[in-house]
Design an enzyme around this catalytic site. Structure first.
Site, mmCIF file in Angstrom:
data_model
loop_
_atom_site.group_PDB
_atom_site.id
_atom_site.type_symbol
_atom_site.label_atom_id
_atom_site.label_comp_id
_atom_site.label_asym_id
_atom_site.label_seq_id
_atom_site.Cartn_x
_atom_site.Cartn_y
_atom_site.Cartn_z
ATOM 1 N N LYS A 65 1.003 -1.502 0.236
ATOM 2 C CA LYS A 65 -0.242 -0.093 0.063
ATOM 3 C C LYS A 65 1.450 0.949 -0.207
ATOM 4 O O LYS A 65 0.448 2.447 -0.404
ATOM 5 C CB LYS A 65 -0.709 -0.040 0.648
ATOM 6 C CG LYS A 65 -2.096 -1.018 0.740
ATOM 7 C CD LYS A 65 -2.954 -0.692 2.259
ATOM 8 C CE LYS A 65 -4.399 -2.151 2.028
ATOM 9 N NZ LYS A 65 -5.098 -2.090 3.451
ATOM 10 N N GLY A 126 -0.512 -2.296 15.356
ATOM 11 C CA GLY A 126 -0.020 -1.461 13.554
ATOM 12 C C GLY A 126 -0.046 -0.362 13.394
ATOM 13 O O GLY A 126 -0.462 0.144 13.616
ATOM 14 N N GLY A 128 1.205 0.003 9.707
ATOM 15 C CA GLY A 128 1.413 -0.141 8.292
ATOM 16 C C GLY A 128 0.130 0.940 7.516
ATOM 17 O O GLY A 128 -0.337 1.611 8.215
ATOM 18 N N GLY A 129 -0.059 0.328 6.378
ATOM 19 C CA GLY A 129 -1.015 0.877 5.452
ATOM 20 C C GLY A 129 -2.446 1.484 6.099
ATOM 21 O O GLY A 129 -3.301 2.353 5.680
#
Length: 245
Positions: A65, A126, A128-129
């Site tokens: 992503k 988390g 991330g994306g």
């Protein structure tokens, strides 16, 4: 043939192909098909595009992503705001435009689920994306939050920081990690589940399995829990709008 698809590293858990294939059938679009494209590295992306000249749109999942960004012609405001791309539009003049529909999917799904007037704070598991889309959605909804990761950069918490007191102050917990996804269904984020209460709301972006270990552990203590299937459906419909405008 109009071709669409999903790129990611491991796609055996994905429901996107089934979702869009059923959509094409219901709309009588026999000349549409949706494929799964597993890439061991994002460097394979240009070859994929060259080998599939009939692509009209792509979805993007873990771990690309953010990594797909340099291969795009431009990014739409939605992706720029989130800092991640989950939908790629192929324009008539050959440009690849990155969008983010995850934010809309999560925001609308969460708003449909939380009780009216929810005043709690959130923990976003988390970084991330998926986490970035969740963060933007929470800001839109006026919900304060901390991002939790194993090695936080800048402001944030580690899993070791999650004391019972911290969980008492954060009644919404959102899992954006892949922990618990098929086939590793017995995995879950390392939080102190024993500190959860019936006042907690656990939202897992994972939708396969339908009930993750993260959700099960919360429900066992009386917490409310929801998976990411509604988010998947909302973001998919937003992607479909982009591909057909």
């Amino acid at each position: 043939m109009r071709e669409f698809g999903l790129i990611g590293r491991t796609l055996r858990h994905s429901f996107s192909q089934t979702y869009f294939s059923q959509k094409f059938d219901s709309l009588g679009l026999a000349d549409h098909q949706y494929g799964l494209f597993e890439l061991s590295s994002i460097q394979e992306f240009p070859d994929l595009i060259a080998q599939h000249p009939n692509l009209y749109g792509l979805n993007v999942t873990i771990p690309y992503k953010e990594k797909v960004w340099p291969f795009l012609s431009e990014v739409a405001p939605s992706a720029a705001r989130v800092g991640a791309v989950n939908t790629i539009e192929f324009t008539a003049d050959g440009r690849l435009v990155g969008h983010n529909t995850d934010m809309i999917g999560f925001r609308d799904s969460l708003r449909n689920w939380l009780p009216a007037g929810f005043q709690g704070r959130a923990l976003v598991l988390g970084s991330g994306g998926g986490s970035k889309a969740v963060e933007v959605a929470l800001r839109d909804l006026g919900i304060g939050y901390w991002v939790v990761s194993r090695n936080p950069l800048g402001q944030g918490l580690t899993y070791d920081d999650l004391t019972p007191e911290v969980l008492q102050e954060h009644t919404l917990i959102v899992n954006t990690t892949p922990l618990g996804t098929v086939p590793d269904v017995h995995e879950c984020p390392p939080i102190p589940y024993e500190a959860l209460t019936s006042q907690h709301f656990l939202y897992d972006l994972i939708y396969n399995p339908r009930e993750t270990e993260f959700m099960k552990r919360g429900q066992a203590i009386g917490a409310q829990a929801k998976n990411g299937f509604e988010m998947l459906c909302i973001q998919a419909e937003e992607a479909w709008k982009i591909w057909n405008r």
